[in-house]
Motif scaffolding. Sequence first.
Motif, PDB file in Angstrom:
ATOM      1  N   ASN A 250      -1.570   1.402   2.599  1.00  0.00           N
ATOM      2  CA  ASN A 250      -1.622   0.855   3.959  1.00  0.00           C
ATOM      3  C   ASN A 250      -0.253   1.006   4.608  1.00  0.00           C
ATOM      4  O   ASN A 250       0.754   0.564   4.064  1.00  0.00           O
ATOM      5  CB  ASN A 250      -2.005  -0.625   3.939  1.00  0.00           C
ATOM      6  N   VAL A 251      -0.235   1.624   5.780  1.00  0.00           N
ATOM      7  CA  VAL A 251       1.025   1.834   6.489  1.00  0.00           C
ATOM      8  C   VAL A 251       1.217   0.757   7.551  1.00  0.00           C
ATOM      9  O   VAL A 251       2.252   0.117   7.628  1.00  0.00           O
ATOM     10  CB  VAL A 251       1.072   3.248   7.119  1.00  0.00           C
ATOM     11  N   GLY A 252       0.228   0.548   8.413  1.00  0.00           N
ATOM     12  CA  GLY A 252       0.346  -0.395   9.515  1.00  0.00           C
ATOM     13  C   GLY A 252       0.176  -1.844   9.086  1.00  0.00           C
ATOM     14  O   GLY A 252      -0.545  -2.143   8.138  1.00  0.00           O
ATOM     15  N   ARG A 253       0.859  -2.727   9.809  1.00  0.00           N
ATOM     16  CA  ARG A 253       0.813  -4.144   9.441  1.00  0.00           C
ATOM     17  C   ARG A 253       1.189  -4.993  10.641  1.00  0.00           C
ATOM     18  O   ARG A 253       2.049  -4.621  11.437  1.00  0.00           O
ATOM     19  CB  ARG A 253       1.807  -4.365   8.312  1.00  0.00           C
ATOM     20  N   VAL A 254       0.558  -6.143  10.769  1.00  0.00           N
ATOM     21  CA  VAL A 254       0.959  -7.158  11.745  1.00  0.00           C
ATOM     22  C   VAL A 254       1.202  -8.435  10.966  1.00  0.00           C
ATOM     23  O   VAL A 254       0.365  -8.849  10.162  1.00  0.00           O
ATOM     24  CB  VAL A 254      -0.131  -7.394  12.820  1.00  0.00           C
TER      25      VAL A 254
ATOM     26  N   VAL B 261       1.416  10.174  10.589  1.00  0.00           N
ATOM     27  CA  VAL B 261      -0.015  10.330  10.323  1.00  0.00           C
ATOM     28  C   VAL B 261      -0.280  11.587   9.507  1.00  0.00           C
ATOM     29  O   VAL B 261      -1.002  11.554   8.519  1.00  0.00           O
ATOM     30  CB  VAL B 261      -0.818  10.363  11.646  1.00  0.00           C
ATOM     31  N   ARG B 262       0.311  12.687   9.918  1.00  0.00           N
ATOM     32  CA  ARG B 262       0.049  13.957   9.230  1.00  0.00           C
ATOM     33  C   ARG B 262       0.545  13.947   7.786  1.00  0.00           C
ATOM     34  O   ARG B 262      -0.043  14.570   6.928  1.00  0.00           O
ATOM     35  CB  ARG B 262       0.687  15.104   9.998  1.00  0.00           C
ATOM     36  N   SER B 263       1.628  13.204   7.506  1.00  0.00           N
ATOM     37  CA  SER B 263       2.162  13.248   6.152  1.00  0.00           C
ATOM     38  C   SER B 263       1.621  12.145   5.246  1.00  0.00           C
ATOM     39  O   SER B 263       1.430  12.384   4.061  1.00  0.00           O
ATOM     40  CB  SER B 263       3.697  13.194   6.180  1.00  0.00           C
ATOM     41  N   LEU B 264       1.360  10.950   5.765  1.00  0.00           N
ATOM     42  CA  LEU B 264       0.933   9.840   4.909  1.00  0.00           C
ATOM     43  C   LEU B 264      -0.554   9.521   4.984  1.00  0.00           C
ATOM     44  O   LEU B 264      -1.099   8.932   4.059  1.00  0.00           O
ATOM     45  CB  LEU B 264       1.726   8.571   5.253  1.00  0.00           C
ATOM     46  N   THR B 265      -1.185   9.864   6.074  1.00  0.00           N
ATOM     47  CA  THR B 265      -2.622   9.581   6.234  1.00  0.00           C
ATOM     48  C   THR B 265      -3.301  10.837   6.795  1.00  0.00           C
ATOM     49  O   THR B 265      -3.808  10.827   7.915  1.00  0.00           O
ATOM     50  CB  THR B 265      -2.838   8.369   7.171  1.00  0.00           C
TER      51      THR B 265
ATOM     52  N   PHE C  87       8.386  11.647   4.449  1.00  0.00           N
ATOM     53  CA  PHE C  87       7.884  10.278   4.454  1.00  0.00           C
ATOM     54  C   PHE C  87       7.180   9.957   3.144  1.00  0.00           C
ATOM     55  O   PHE C  87       6.539  10.811   2.531  1.00  0.00           O
ATOM     56  CB  PHE C  87       6.939  10.053   5.629  1.00  0.00           C
ATOM     57  N   ARG C  88       7.271   8.709   2.729  1.00  0.00           N
ATOM     58  CA  ARG C  88       6.660   8.197   1.502  1.00  0.00           C
ATOM     59  C   ARG C  88       6.059   6.840   1.792  1.00  0.00           C
ATOM     60  O   ARG C  88       6.559   6.089   2.630  1.00  0.00           O
ATOM     61  CB  ARG C  88       7.715   8.015   0.404  1.00  0.00           C
ATOM     62  N   HIS C  89       4.991   6.512   1.070  1.00  0.00           N
ATOM     63  CA  HIS C  89       4.446   5.156   1.161  1.00  0.00           C
ATOM     64  C   HIS C  89       5.446   4.186   0.561  1.00  0.00           C
ATOM     65  O   HIS C  89       6.117   4.496  -0.427  1.00  0.00           O
ATOM     66  CB  HIS C  89       3.109   5.047   0.410  1.00  0.00           C
ATOM     67  N   ALA C  90       5.550   3.021   1.151  1.00  0.00           N
ATOM     68  CA  ALA C  90       6.428   1.981   0.608  1.00  0.00           C
ATOM     69  C   ALA C  90       5.846   1.474  -0.700  1.00  0.00           C
ATOM     70  O   ALA C  90       4.616   1.422  -0.873  1.00  0.00           O
ATOM     71  CB  ALA C  90       6.556   0.829   1.598  1.00  0.00           C
ATOM     72  N   PRO C  91       6.700   1.111  -1.645  1.00  0.00           N
ATOM     73  CA  PRO C  91       6.193   0.565  -2.912  1.00  0.00           C
ATOM     74  C   PRO C  91       5.310  -0.660  -2.667  1.00  0.00           C
ATOM     75  O   PRO C  91       5.647  -1.530  -1.861  1.00  0.00           O
ATOM     76  CB  PRO C  91       7.475   0.170  -3.657  1.00  0.00           C
TER      77      PRO C  91
ATOM     78  N   LEU D 185       4.433  -9.710  14.880  1.00  0.00           N
ATOM     79  CA  LEU D 185       5.277  -8.523  14.741  1.00  0.00           C
ATOM     80  C   LEU D 185       4.467  -7.310  14.305  1.00  0.00           C
ATOM     81  O   LEU D 185       3.832  -7.352  13.249  1.00  0.00           O
ATOM     82  CB  LEU D 185       6.359  -8.766  13.681  1.00  0.00           C
ATOM     83  N   PRO D 186       4.491  -6.216  15.084  1.00  0.00           N
ATOM     84  CA  PRO D 186       3.883  -4.963  14.634  1.00  0.00           C
ATOM     85  C   PRO D 186       4.866  -4.254  13.703  1.00  0.00           C
ATOM     86  O   PRO D 186       6.027  -4.037  14.060  1.00  0.00           O
ATOM     87  CB  PRO D 186       3.673  -4.185  15.932  1.00  0.00           C
ATOM     88  N   LEU D 187       4.422  -3.918  12.501  1.00  0.00           N
ATOM     89  CA  LEU D 187       5.296  -3.332  11.485  1.00  0.00           C
ATOM     90  C   LEU D 187       4.644  -2.092  10.884  1.00  0.00           C
ATOM     91  O   LEU D 187       3.424  -1.914  10.986  1.00  0.00           O
ATOM     92  CB  LEU D 187       5.553  -4.350  10.370  1.00  0.00           C
ATOM     93  N   ASN D 188       5.454  -1.274  10.217  1.00  0.00           N
ATOM     94  CA  ASN D 188       4.939  -0.120   9.483  1.00  0.00           C
ATOM     95  C   ASN D 188       5.665  -0.017   8.156  1.00  0.00           C
ATOM     96  O   ASN D 188       6.894  -0.009   8.110  1.00  0.00           O
ATOM     97  CB  ASN D 188       5.095   1.161  10.312  1.00  0.00           C
ATOM     98  N   ASN D 189       4.871   0.009   7.069  1.00  0.00           N
ATOM     99  CA  ASN D 189       5.403   0.078   5.711  1.00  0.00           C
ATOM    100  C   ASN D 189       5.518   1.521   5.279  1.00  0.00           C
ATOM    101  O   ASN D 189       4.556   2.100   4.795  1.00  0.00           O
ATOM    102  CB  ASN D 189       4.454  -0.627   4.730  1.00  0.00           C
ATOM    103  N   LEU D 190       6.691   2.124   5.464  1.00  0.00           N
ATOM    104  CA  LEU D 190       6.891   3.464   4.959  1.00  0.00           C
ATOM    105  C   LEU D 190       8.356   3.697   4.673  1.00  0.00           C
ATOM    106  O   LEU D 190       9.237   3.077   5.255  1.00  0.00           O
ATOM    107  CB  LEU D 190       6.342   4.533   5.907  1.00  0.00           C
TER     108      LEU D 190
END
Length: 185
Positions: A64-68, A158-162, A55-59, A26-31
């Motif tokens: 890290n935003v991207g995740r598999v 990308v522009r807001s979190l990374t 947008f905010r980073h997930a606790p 599963l391709p996921l994004n933590n935000l």
Amino acid sequence: MVCPSFYGGKLWMATAYDPASKTLFLPLNNLCMDYKAVEQKPLVGEDYGRSRMQFRHAPGNNGNVGRVDAVSLENRETLWTQQRRPYWSSSLLVTAGGIVFGGDTNRRIAALDVGTGRVLWELPLNSQPGGFPMTYMAGGKQFVAIPAGLSLIGNRVVRSLTPEIPVPSRGSALLVFALPDADAR
């Protein structure tokens, strides 16, 4: 605060299934996002609902935003997680050779090991991988094709979190790679 955000969790990017290991990738994004509805008078021909989001980073995602995630469909357990700072921007493809292909907004296409999630190799492209990677055979050789181009959703994140990750302004392409022969691996 809303978690996941509109662009977080499991979004449009397709999962991949490996029938040999009975594993779903599963391709996921933590935000997350701060979300606020904004009053707007109706205008003819315009959308009525308006909102503002930040947008905010997930606790606990450590930036890290991207995740598999690899999930066993036999016992419903997560076998491994591969996290990375950039937003995951493409669908996934799994091959019979034990490789999961996909990419992120840092213009990287990655080949992950099916069993461990370890990055076998990654390569920067001209733009962000997106859409659906595919594989095919021609002349007895296996190829992997990766579409790359701009992503309006990914670019907002990308522009807001990374902000350190550059966002290409143009450059769509279909990149095709020949995989090594089985005896050369």
